[in-house]
Enzyme design. Structure first.
Site, PDB file in Angstrom:
ATOM      1  N   ASP A   1       0.981  -1.112   0.139  1.00  0.00           N
ATOM      2  CA  ASP A   1      -0.082   0.145   0.107  1.00  0.00           C
ATOM      3  C   ASP A   1       0.867   1.199   0.013  1.00  0.00           C
ATOM      4  OD1 ASP A   1      -3.182   0.340   1.083  1.00  0.00           O
ATOM      5  OD2 ASP A   1      -1.679   2.001   1.313  1.00  0.00           O
ATOM      6  N   ILE A   2       0.505   2.313  -0.603  1.00  0.00           N
ATOM      7  CA  ILE A   2       1.368   3.630  -0.957  1.00  0.00           C
ATOM      8  C   ILE A   2       1.281   4.246   0.372  1.00  0.00           C
ATOM      9  CG2 ILE A   2      -0.594   4.988  -1.862  1.00  0.00           C
ATOM     10  CD1 ILE A   2       1.585   5.811  -4.040  1.00  0.00           C
ATOM     11  N   HIS A   9      -7.042  -5.726   2.007  1.00  0.00           N
ATOM     12  CA  HIS A   9      -5.698  -5.186   2.783  1.00  0.00           C
ATOM     13  C   HIS A   9      -5.194  -6.241   3.520  1.00  0.00           C
ATOM     14  CE1 HIS A   9      -6.771  -0.910   2.199  1.00  0.00           C
ATOM     15  NE2 HIS A   9      -8.077  -1.409   1.882  1.00  0.00           N
ATOM     16  N   ASN A  57     -12.859  -3.646   1.880  1.00  0.00           N
ATOM     17  CA  ASN A  57     -13.890  -2.349   2.002  1.00  0.00           C
ATOM     18  C   ASN A  57     -14.722  -2.843   0.692  1.00  0.00           C
ATOM     19  OD1 ASN A  57     -13.011  -1.241   4.243  1.00  0.00           O
ATOM     20  ND2 ASN A  57     -11.397  -0.297   3.277  1.00  0.00           N
ATOM     21  N   HIS A  98      -9.643  -5.409  -3.752  1.00  0.00           N
ATOM     22  CA  HIS A  98      -8.558  -5.751  -2.906  1.00  0.00           C
ATOM     23  C   HIS A  98      -8.813  -6.182  -1.454  1.00  0.00           C
ATOM     24  CE1 HIS A  98      -9.880  -1.193  -2.840  1.00  0.00           C
ATOM     25  NE2 HIS A  98      -9.181  -1.283  -1.485  1.00  0.00           N
TER      26      HIS A  98
HETATM   27  P1  AMP Z   1      -9.845   1.228  -0.051  1.00  0.00           P
HETATM   28  O1  AMP Z   1     -10.094   2.402   0.842  1.00  0.00           O
HETATM   29  O2  AMP Z   1     -10.006  -0.069   0.880  1.00  0.00           O
HETATM   30  O3  AMP Z   1     -10.299   1.322  -1.379  1.00  0.00           O
HETATM   31  O4  AMP Z   1      -8.207   1.278   0.003  1.00  0.00           O
HETATM   32  C1  AMP Z   1      -7.625   1.687  -1.046  1.00  0.00           C
HETATM   33  C2  AMP Z   1      -5.989   1.840  -0.680  1.00  0.00           C
HETATM   34  O5  AMP Z   1      -5.349   1.677  -1.995  1.00  0.00           O
HETATM   35  C3  AMP Z   1      -5.766   2.897   0.193  1.00  0.00           C
HETATM   36  O6  AMP Z   1      -4.955   2.059   1.551  1.00  0.00           O
HETATM   37  C4  AMP Z   1      -4.610   3.441  -0.406  1.00  0.00           C
HETATM   38  O7  AMP Z   1      -3.479   4.044   0.487  1.00  0.00           O
HETATM   39  C5  AMP Z   1      -3.887   2.464  -1.543  1.00  0.00           C
HETATM   40  N1  AMP Z   1      -3.575   3.021  -2.683  1.00  0.00           N
HETATM   41  C6  AMP Z   1      -4.111   4.179  -3.499  1.00  0.00           C
HETATM   42  N2  AMP Z   1      -3.277   4.188  -4.534  1.00  0.00           N
HETATM   43  C7  AMP Z   1      -2.190   3.434  -4.516  1.00  0.00           C
HETATM   44  C8  AMP Z   1      -1.110   3.148  -5.248  1.00  0.00           C
HETATM   45  N3  AMP Z   1      -0.853   3.751  -6.334  1.00  0.00           N
HETATM   46  N4  AMP Z   1      -0.445   1.995  -5.093  1.00  0.00           N
HETATM   47  C9  AMP Z   1      -0.711   1.348  -3.907  1.00  0.00           C
HETATM   48  N5  AMP Z   1      -1.617   1.772  -2.781  1.00  0.00           N
HETATM   49  C10 AMP Z   1      -2.456   2.650  -3.328  1.00  0.00           C
END
Ligand code: AMP
Length: 127
Positions: free
Chosen positions: A35-36, A112, A97, A110
């Site tokens: 995760d970024i 986590h 989520n 996805h």
């Molecule tokens: P969600 O709220 O479950 O949709 O989580 C989306 C996740 O994607 C968040 O934890 C972000 O930090 C992560 N995210 C967004 N853009 C990127 C990216 N380019 N690379 C890795 N993780 C990302």
């Protein structure tokens, strides 16, 4: 009504190689990357390569091969991270989520995987 998949979402762009990711694991039907904005020492996102918006979409419409691949990939990643309790690891939490109430930001399924510290209460009640 069913699901409509937005192929301009950030994870679709990662899958097409249009933006980079820090790859942790890859299988025929699944990809995992960090995760970024990590919320724990280990914060890995695992996505199917297919165009699925969220878990129930995947569970209802993915092929058996995709579902098996994705499930096995999660197990392989836990082993790779060394967090599997059955192998002496300290454990982890998995979070999916979905939609508005689930506060899903990226509309591509996805999970986590959070690990490396005590992850805290299951849900924080809004005040
Ligand atoms: P969600 O709220 O479950 O949709 O989580 C989306 C996740 O994607 C968040 O934890 C972000 O930090 C992560 N995210 C967004 N853009 C990127 C990216 N380019 N690379 C890795 N993780 C990302």
């Amino acid at each position: 009504m069913g699901y409509s998949y937005d192929d301009q979402n950030i994870f679709a762009k990662i899958l097409r190689g249009e933006i980079p990711c820090n790859k942790v694991h890859e299988t025929e039907h699944s990809l995992a990357f960090t995760d970024i904005a990590p919320k724990a020492p280990h914060h890995v996102l695992v996505i199917p390569k297919g165009a699925y918006v969220c878990y129930d979409h995947f569970a209802q419409e993915a092929s058996d091969a995709e579902i098996v691949d994705y499930t096995r990939a999660v197990g392989e990643i836990c082993a790779k991270l060394g967090v599997s309790p059955g192998d002496g690891g300290a454990g982890y939490r998995m979070i999916y989520n979905a939609g508005d109430d689930g506060l899903q930001e990226v509309p591509h399924l996805h999970v986590h995987i959070l690990a490396g510290r005590n992850i805290g209460p299951l849900v924080v009640t809004p005040t």
